[in-house]
Enzyme design. Sequence first.
Site, PDB file in Angstrom:
ATOM      1  N   ASP A 138      46.230  50.034  48.014  1.00  0.00           N
ATOM      2  CA  ASP A 138      47.044  49.670  46.861  1.00  0.00           C
ATOM      3  C   ASP A 138      47.880  50.864  46.418  1.00  0.00           C
ATOM      4  O   ASP A 138      47.333  51.927  46.122  1.00  0.00           O
ATOM      5  CB  ASP A 138      46.150  49.160  45.722  1.00  0.00           C
ATOM      6  CG  ASP A 138      46.939  48.315  44.732  1.00  0.00           C
ATOM      7  OD1 ASP A 138      48.044  47.861  45.082  1.00  0.00           O
ATOM      8  OD2 ASP A 138      46.445  48.116  43.604  1.00  0.00           O
ATOM      9  N   HIS A 145      55.428  51.392  35.414  1.00  0.00           N
ATOM     10  CA  HIS A 145      53.987  51.186  35.225  1.00  0.00           C
ATOM     11  C   HIS A 145      53.244  52.517  35.238  1.00  0.00           C
ATOM     12  O   HIS A 145      52.358  52.751  34.401  1.00  0.00           O
ATOM     13  CB  HIS A 145      53.426  50.272  36.319  1.00  0.00           C
ATOM     14  CG  HIS A 145      51.923  50.204  36.299  1.00  0.00           C
ATOM     15  ND1 HIS A 145      51.217  49.552  35.311  1.00  0.00           N
ATOM     16  CD2 HIS A 145      50.997  50.751  37.123  1.00  0.00           C
ATOM     17  CE1 HIS A 145      49.918  49.681  35.539  1.00  0.00           C
ATOM     18  NE2 HIS A 145      49.752  50.410  36.626  1.00  0.00           N
ATOM     19  N   GLU A 210      46.848  42.717  37.209  1.00  0.00           N
ATOM     20  CA  GLU A 210      48.025  43.522  37.556  1.00  0.00           C
ATOM     21  C   GLU A 210      48.942  42.667  38.426  1.00  0.00           C
ATOM     22  O   GLU A 210      48.511  42.101  39.427  1.00  0.00           O
ATOM     23  CB  GLU A 210      47.628  44.805  38.301  1.00  0.00           C
ATOM     24  CG  GLU A 210      46.861  45.777  37.408  1.00  0.00           C
ATOM     25  CD  GLU A 210      46.678  47.163  38.025  1.00  0.00           C
ATOM     26  OE1 GLU A 210      46.700  47.285  39.271  1.00  0.00           O
ATOM     27  OE2 GLU A 210      46.502  48.123  37.253  1.00  0.00           O
ATOM     28  N   GLU A 212      51.456  42.204  41.166  1.00  0.00           N
ATOM     29  CA  GLU A 212      51.870  43.015  42.315  1.00  0.00           C
ATOM     30  C   GLU A 212      52.457  42.125  43.412  1.00  0.00           C
ATOM     31  O   GLU A 212      52.246  40.914  43.453  1.00  0.00           O
ATOM     32  CB  GLU A 212      50.673  43.778  42.910  1.00  0.00           C
ATOM     33  CG  GLU A 212      49.985  44.696  41.915  1.00  0.00           C
ATOM     34  CD  GLU A 212      49.095  45.735  42.576  1.00  0.00           C
ATOM     35  OE1 GLU A 212      49.277  46.013  43.787  1.00  0.00           O
ATOM     36  OE2 GLU A 212      48.218  46.271  41.874  1.00  0.00           O
ATOM     37  N   ASP A 244      45.750  42.389  41.212  1.00  0.00           N
ATOM     38  CA  ASP A 244      44.712  43.414  41.358  1.00  0.00           C
ATOM     39  C   ASP A 244      43.918  43.476  40.046  1.00  0.00           C
ATOM     40  O   ASP A 244      44.231  44.255  39.150  1.00  0.00           O
ATOM     41  CB  ASP A 244      45.383  44.764  41.663  1.00  0.00           C
ATOM     42  CG  ASP A 244      44.397  45.904  41.740  1.00  0.00           C
ATOM     43  OD1 ASP A 244      43.226  45.658  42.063  1.00  0.00           O
ATOM     44  OD2 ASP A 244      44.804  47.052  41.472  1.00  0.00           O
ATOM     45  N   ARG A 248      39.471  48.053  32.893  1.00  0.00           N
ATOM     46  CA  ARG A 248      40.018  49.317  32.380  1.00  0.00           C
ATOM     47  C   ARG A 248      38.942  50.257  31.841  1.00  0.00           C
ATOM     48  O   ARG A 248      39.108  51.476  31.887  1.00  0.00           O
ATOM     49  CB  ARG A 248      41.029  49.032  31.283  1.00  0.00           C
ATOM     50  CG  ARG A 248      42.186  48.159  31.700  1.00  0.00           C
ATOM     51  CD  ARG A 248      42.953  48.760  32.851  1.00  0.00           C
ATOM     52  NE  ARG A 248      44.109  47.936  33.215  1.00  0.00           N
ATOM     53  CZ  ARG A 248      44.815  48.107  34.320  1.00  0.00           C
ATOM     54  NH1 ARG A 248      44.478  49.070  35.185  1.00  0.00           N
ATOM     55  NH2 ARG A 248      45.832  47.328  34.594  1.00  0.00           N
ATOM     56  N   GLN A 251      37.329  51.809  34.762  1.00  0.00           N
ATOM     57  CA  GLN A 251      38.326  52.690  35.383  1.00  0.00           C
ATOM     58  C   GLN A 251      38.466  54.026  34.642  1.00  0.00           C
ATOM     59  O   GLN A 251      38.490  55.087  35.269  1.00  0.00           O
ATOM     60  CB  GLN A 251      39.674  51.961  35.387  1.00  0.00           C
ATOM     61  CG  GLN A 251      40.781  52.674  36.147  1.00  0.00           C
ATOM     62  CD  GLN A 251      42.096  51.882  36.125  1.00  0.00           C
ATOM     63  OE1 GLN A 251      42.142  50.746  35.645  1.00  0.00           O
ATOM     64  NE2 GLN A 251      43.144  52.477  36.650  1.00  0.00           N
ATOM     65  N   LYS A 264      38.088  48.237  40.451  1.00  0.00           N
ATOM     66  CA  LYS A 264      39.061  47.404  41.168  1.00  0.00           C
ATOM     67  C   LYS A 264      38.433  46.575  42.282  1.00  0.00           C
ATOM     68  O   LYS A 264      39.028  45.592  42.726  1.00  0.00           O
ATOM     69  CB  LYS A 264      40.127  48.310  41.816  1.00  0.00           C
ATOM     70  CG  LYS A 264      40.830  49.253  40.861  1.00  0.00           C
ATOM     71  CD  LYS A 264      42.014  48.590  40.211  1.00  0.00           C
ATOM     72  CE  LYS A 264      42.901  49.610  39.528  1.00  0.00           C
ATOM     73  NZ  LYS A 264      44.108  48.985  39.017  1.00  0.00           N
ATOM     74  N   THR A 268      40.362  40.829  44.081  1.00  0.00           N
ATOM     75  CA  THR A 268      41.823  40.869  44.203  1.00  0.00           C
ATOM     76  C   THR A 268      42.228  39.466  44.639  1.00  0.00           C
ATOM     77  O   THR A 268      41.649  38.927  45.582  1.00  0.00           O
ATOM     78  CB  THR A 268      42.259  41.893  45.269  1.00  0.00           C
ATOM     79  OG1 THR A 268      41.731  43.174  44.916  1.00  0.00           O
ATOM     80  CG2 THR A 268      43.770  41.974  45.381  1.00  0.00           C
ATOM     81  N   GLU A 385      49.408  47.587  29.409  1.00  0.00           N
ATOM     82  CA  GLU A 385      50.718  47.995  28.902  1.00  0.00           C
ATOM     83  C   GLU A 385      51.159  47.133  27.723  1.00  0.00           C
ATOM     84  O   GLU A 385      51.661  47.638  26.726  1.00  0.00           O
ATOM     85  CB  GLU A 385      51.753  47.914  30.028  1.00  0.00           C
ATOM     86  CG  GLU A 385      51.502  48.918  31.138  1.00  0.00           C
ATOM     87  CD  GLU A 385      52.236  48.555  32.413  1.00  0.00           C
ATOM     88  OE1 GLU A 385      53.395  48.959  32.557  1.00  0.00           O
ATOM     89  OE2 GLU A 385      51.657  47.840  33.257  1.00  0.00           O
TER      90      GLU A 385
END
Length: 439
Positions: A138, A145, A210, A212, A244, A248, A251, A264, A268, A385
């Site tokens: 990834d 971002h 996410e 992507e 993905d 958080r 993470q 992660k 996915t 975000e």
Amino acid sequence: MNAIELDATHDPALRSWVGSANVEGTDFPIQNLPFAVFRRHPSDAPRCAVGIGDRLLDIGMCIELFDGAAAPAARACRASALNDLMVLDPSAVSALRAQLSRLLSAGHERDRAALGEALVRISDAELLLPVKIGGFTDFFASIHHATNAGRMFRPDMPLLPNYKHLPIAYNGRANSVRASGAMVRRPHGQLKAAADTAPRHGPAQRLDYEVELGLYIGAASTPDQPVTVGDAWRHVFGFSLLNDWSARDIQSWEYQPLGPFLAKSFATTVSPWVVTADALAPFRVSAAERPVGDPSPLPYLHDARDQLHGGLRITLEARLRTQRMAAEGTPPVTLSRSGTDTLYWTFAQMVAHHTSNGSWLDTGDLLGSGTVSGPGADALGSLLEISEGGSKPLTLPNGEQRTFLADGDEVTLVGRCEAPGRVGIGFGECTARLLAAAG
Ligand code: CA
């Protein structure tokens, strides 16, 4: 074909005798022909197909209609995943596309009877993971971002010094990738907020998606022979939508110093349709312009032609439907709309960098673009975000609020390509619902 030249398959005047393929705004007009793998019943063997309107064409059922270079490509579609097709020289895949386009075009109805048996309604089929994925990497190619997310984790230095010199990535976990529709379970993990004196173990509270784009490698590269930026598209089979899923809170505690791991690797989601590099030719654009003063990429990451044609104009959209919205019959709400044409690194640069140390890419490897965010407030590809790290809750039309995802939430990604004078194409849907953590 080198994935930027246009041919008869892109002709905007082309129509299909499959009526639903001619409906304005369909994702799968005859100019698209994305590959997929499906079955009609859970006990059936998976079969390879292309999408056309609201139908799938089961290629393995009509291989006698293909000849020349397209014949071996059609035979490869008798397998239960696309890998046997993807491993072939790109010219064979292009030949198959050209013959599929002719067979399905209006005015070429003499094969309609032969093909009729091989056409299946998409709504009658279960769409499966289309590719046996051996490796998953990834990237982090959206500078918008990277800057937004970096600000949450490191307010003093959002963008690390290496960002503008190389396409940052981490090695993901291939067996976490599942097809659209499969549910995702909230993971447990080690959590430690800044104010906590010690970590604890429990269900992640800051669950995110996410937006992507995923790239599938077709023809493998060779060990110890780095792929140049100029040759990279020879190894690109096609693209899917990719979500993905990211925890958080796991993470933020685990990511230093080696990058994301369990935050992660639990799930996915990819869309079941693989839109080929050939189909995307009309939507190739120049690479995003680098701001004045940014460093030039090192020579192994630079190719003048790639700067001219290495970008892709694909609009990605994230949609959310909460459990309450589903119960009330409310349609999903759109959370963001962002374009892959704003990525700081091109896909060819990602492929070149990936192989630059002598490692190689195999057929079926999946490369994620990284979260695609744009410069605007309506183009943020993750809740991290949108909610500014969980500090600004988002209010949905029915009054519900979200900072991160709640159990029962369903996240759907869609993607579209449009260009003046061209027939737009789409990527189908990448959707999954979040289940509560295991007891
Ligand atoms: Ca990601």
